[in-house]
Design a protein around this motif. Structure first.
Motif, PDB file in Angstrom:
ATOM      1  N   TRP A   1       0.865  -1.180   0.000  1.00 40.39           N
ATOM      2  CA  TRP A   1       0.000   0.000   0.000  1.00 40.39           C
ATOM      3  C   TRP A   1       0.901   1.229   0.000  1.00 40.39           C
ATOM      4  O   TRP A   1       1.369   1.676   1.032  1.00 40.39           O
ATOM      5  CB  TRP A   1      -0.911  -0.012   1.221  1.00 40.39           C
ATOM      6  N   GLY A   2       1.190   1.724  -1.199  1.00 36.26           N
ATOM      7  CA  GLY A   2       2.114   2.847  -1.325  1.00 36.26           C
ATOM      8  C   GLY A   2       3.472   2.471  -0.766  1.00 36.26           C
ATOM      9  O   GLY A   2       4.063   1.454  -1.154  1.00 36.26           O
ATOM     10  N   PRO A   3       4.009   3.246   0.193  1.00 37.80           N
ATOM     11  CA  PRO A   3       5.323   2.947   0.771  1.00 37.80           C
ATOM     12  C   PRO A   3       5.283   1.847   1.827  1.00 37.80           C
ATOM     13  O   PRO A   3       6.329   1.454   2.352  1.00 37.80           O
ATOM     14  CB  PRO A   3       5.742   4.275   1.398  1.00 37.80           C
ATOM     15  N   HIS A   4       4.095   1.340   2.150  1.00 37.74           N
ATOM     16  CA  HIS A   4       3.941   0.341   3.211  1.00 37.74           C
ATOM     17  C   HIS A   4       3.834  -1.068   2.625  1.00 37.74           C
ATOM     18  O   HIS A   4       3.302  -1.267   1.536  1.00 37.74           O
ATOM     19  CB  HIS A   4       2.685   0.621   4.040  1.00 37.74           C
ATOM     20  N   ALA A   5       4.320  -2.044   3.396  1.00 36.29           N
ATOM     21  CA  ALA A   5       4.148  -3.452   3.055  1.00 36.29           C
ATOM     22  C   ALA A   5       3.847  -4.219   4.338  1.00 36.29           C
ATOM     23  O   ALA A   5       4.621  -4.146   5.308  1.00 36.29           O
ATOM     24  CB  ALA A   5       5.397  -4.013   2.378  1.00 36.29           C
TER      25      ALA A   5
ATOM     26  N   TYR B   1       8.039  10.163   2.507  1.00 36.02           N
ATOM     27  CA  TYR B   1       8.003  11.020   3.691  1.00 36.02           C
ATOM     28  C   TYR B   1       9.185  11.990   3.719  1.00 36.02           C
ATOM     29  O   TYR B   1       9.541  12.530   4.768  1.00 36.02           O
ATOM     30  CB  TYR B   1       7.984  10.163   4.958  1.00 36.02           C
ATOM     31  N   GLY B   2       9.793  12.193   2.555  1.00 38.04           N
ATOM     32  CA  GLY B   2      10.838  13.191   2.428  1.00 38.04           C
ATOM     33  C   GLY B   2      12.239  12.730   2.721  1.00 38.04           C
ATOM     34  O   GLY B   2      13.162  13.547   2.798  1.00 38.04           O
ATOM     35  N   VAL B   3      12.442  11.398   2.873  1.00 32.64           N
ATOM     36  CA  VAL B   3      13.784  10.876   3.141  1.00 32.64           C
ATOM     37  C   VAL B   3      14.089   9.790   2.112  1.00 32.64           C
ATOM     38  O   VAL B   3      14.015   8.593   2.422  1.00 32.64           O
ATOM     39  CB  VAL B   3      13.919  10.317   4.568  1.00 32.64           C
ATOM     40  N   PRO B   4      14.412  10.159   0.882  1.00 35.32           N
ATOM     41  CA  PRO B   4      14.723   9.141  -0.138  1.00 35.32           C
ATOM     42  C   PRO B   4      15.949   8.328   0.250  1.00 35.32           C
ATOM     43  O   PRO B   4      16.932   8.853   0.766  1.00 35.32           O
ATOM     44  CB  PRO B   4      14.979   9.982  -1.393  1.00 35.32           C
TER      45      PRO B   4
END
Length: 428
Positions: A279-283, A349-352
């Motif tokens: 789900w987007g950046p979440h797993a 969240y702004g931290v690539p």
């Protein structure tokens, strides 16, 4: 060579020959020197391990240098190439404890002290015909039944021949025979007590689509075991930035009686099913793993010890594609284990470049060989940061650790932390 493996090798060679005639393919542009590349990986590693019921406060700190060279292929129908690597590690600190605690960064001398450094050189001769490549020499195979161990400073290597074929779109085939291994904490091959007579393998994978793939491999480890591996991976797209991924892995191993020393062949089957909801950046991860059968041996004190799926010797320390593999592999005789996990990519969240992974695994109903059942559990966390741009681009920091607890008749309780800082340099 066993007849079953020999027959599969002949079938693979015939399949490659037929596909070469039916698939139009030409050698890509370039040449031996034009497509050559060279790199140097600087790898700094620190580990702290605290065995709660035994030796406390073990640690090691060291620096590794991993240099690799890969040539292109000479022009013509039959391309010729050469690969080489140089591995070197130097000890920086051994901590308070003299006991290695199975950290295994370096071999020990006659006094039991870790050696000052460790090194190895390797060469690979390679031939290419169409989209089929034959390699002979010192290699780092990464296959479900033969995968090098990269968990220490230097990678484990194997010497032998490996055929890789990609003549048909979506189909990848492998066949090989390896006759020596070099553990990642020794200079020289076939450390006494861990000699590899030979391992023969064949198999491949096929991608039916971008969402569905299947894998099947066979191997025969001389004087140890015959193994089968199967995998089905399916990814189902759902709504925007959401998907469900199912991954099923299965091993069946028949251990030779000379290896088990029980007077008969033993059998183990182990499988895992992992479901990952993206789900987007979440797993979000759920997994179930089941080991059935195994064999029994005696430890140094003459006490019975049971084994389930044994992958530590003969097929590489990382030849385990099962879901519940962390500090413990949850692969003991008749063990049942489940996992709940979570992964987060902090790019949104702004931290690539920053990611986090956490997992809890619990195993139970383990046959200890002493007339009882045992259990184990592990809490694993990992934080990784890869510099995305600038002068330090691709520098990575990988910090991970485990809190492990088990029944007293099964294993020692343990806390550990590993830290690797890696910086790749392109030389050519």
């Amino acid at each position: 060579m066993p007849a079953t493996i020999r027959g599969k090798l002949i079938a693979l060679i015939l399949a490659v020959t037929v596909s070469r005639e039916t698939v139009a393919s030409s050698a890509p542009p370039g040449g031996f020197a034009e497509d050559a590349s060279a790199s140097l990986l600087l790898r700094n590693g620190y580990v702290y391990r605290d065995n709660q019921d035994a030796v406390r406060d073990q640690s090691r700190w060291a620096q590794a240098f991993i240099a690799t060279f890969e040539s292109g292929f000479s022009q013509g129908p039959l391309g010729v190439g050469l690969d080489a690597y140089g591995l070197f590690a130097v000890r920086l600190d051994t901590g308070k404890s003299r006991d290695d605690g199975d950290i295994a960064y370096f071999p020990t001398d006659s006094d039991g002290d870790p050696e000052e450094d460790l090194g190895e050189l390797g060469l690979v001769l390679k031939l290419r015909l169409s989209n089929t490549v034959l390699k002979y020499g010192d290699q780092l195979p990464a296959l479900p039944v033969l995968s090098y161990d990269s968990s220490r400073l230097l990678p484990q290597t194997f010497r032998g021949v490996l055929l890789e074929s990609g003549e048909t779109d979506g189909l990848s085939l492998h066949a090989g025979r390896f006759t020596a291994q070099n553990d990642n904490n020794h200079s020289g091959r076939d450390v006494p007590g861990r000699e590899l007579d030979s391992i023969e393998l064949i198999g491949g994978s096929y991608a039916f689509s971008d969402q569905l793939s299947a894998t099947l491999y066979f191997s025969d480890i001389e004087a140890m075991a015959r193994k089968r591996y199967a995998n089905i991976a399916w990814r189902l797209p759902l709504a925007e930035e959401r998907s469900l991924e199912l991954d099923f892995d299965f091993y069946r191993t028949r251990y030779d009686r000379d290896y088990t020393q029980t007077g008969k062949d033993e059998d183990n089957r182990i499988w895992s099913l992992m479901a990952t909801y993206h789900w987007g950046p979440h797993a979000f991860i759920l997994a179930w793993q089941r080991s059935i059968g195994g064999f029994e041996s005696l430890d140094d004190d003459g006490q019975p010890v049971t084994h389930g799926y044994d992958f530590d010797f003969g097929d590489g320390g990382d030849a385990n594609y099962l879901a519940n593999a962390f500090y413990s592999d949850f692969n003991r005789k008749d063990e049942r284990s489940w996992q709940i996990g979570y992964e987060l990519d902090l790019t949104d969240y702004g931290v690539p470049g920053l990611s986090w992974k956490s997992a809890y695994v619990h195993g139970s109903q383990i046959d200890t060989g002493r007339g009882g059942m045992a259990s184990e559990r592990e809490f694993y966390n990992q934080i990784q940061y890869v510099v995305p741009e600038g002068a330090a681009r691709d520098l990575s920091i990988n910090l991970y650790g485990s809190i492990y607890r088990a029944s007293r008749d099964l294993n020692q309780d343990l806390n550990e932390i590993w830290l690797f800082v890696e910086y790749p340099l392109e030389l050519l």
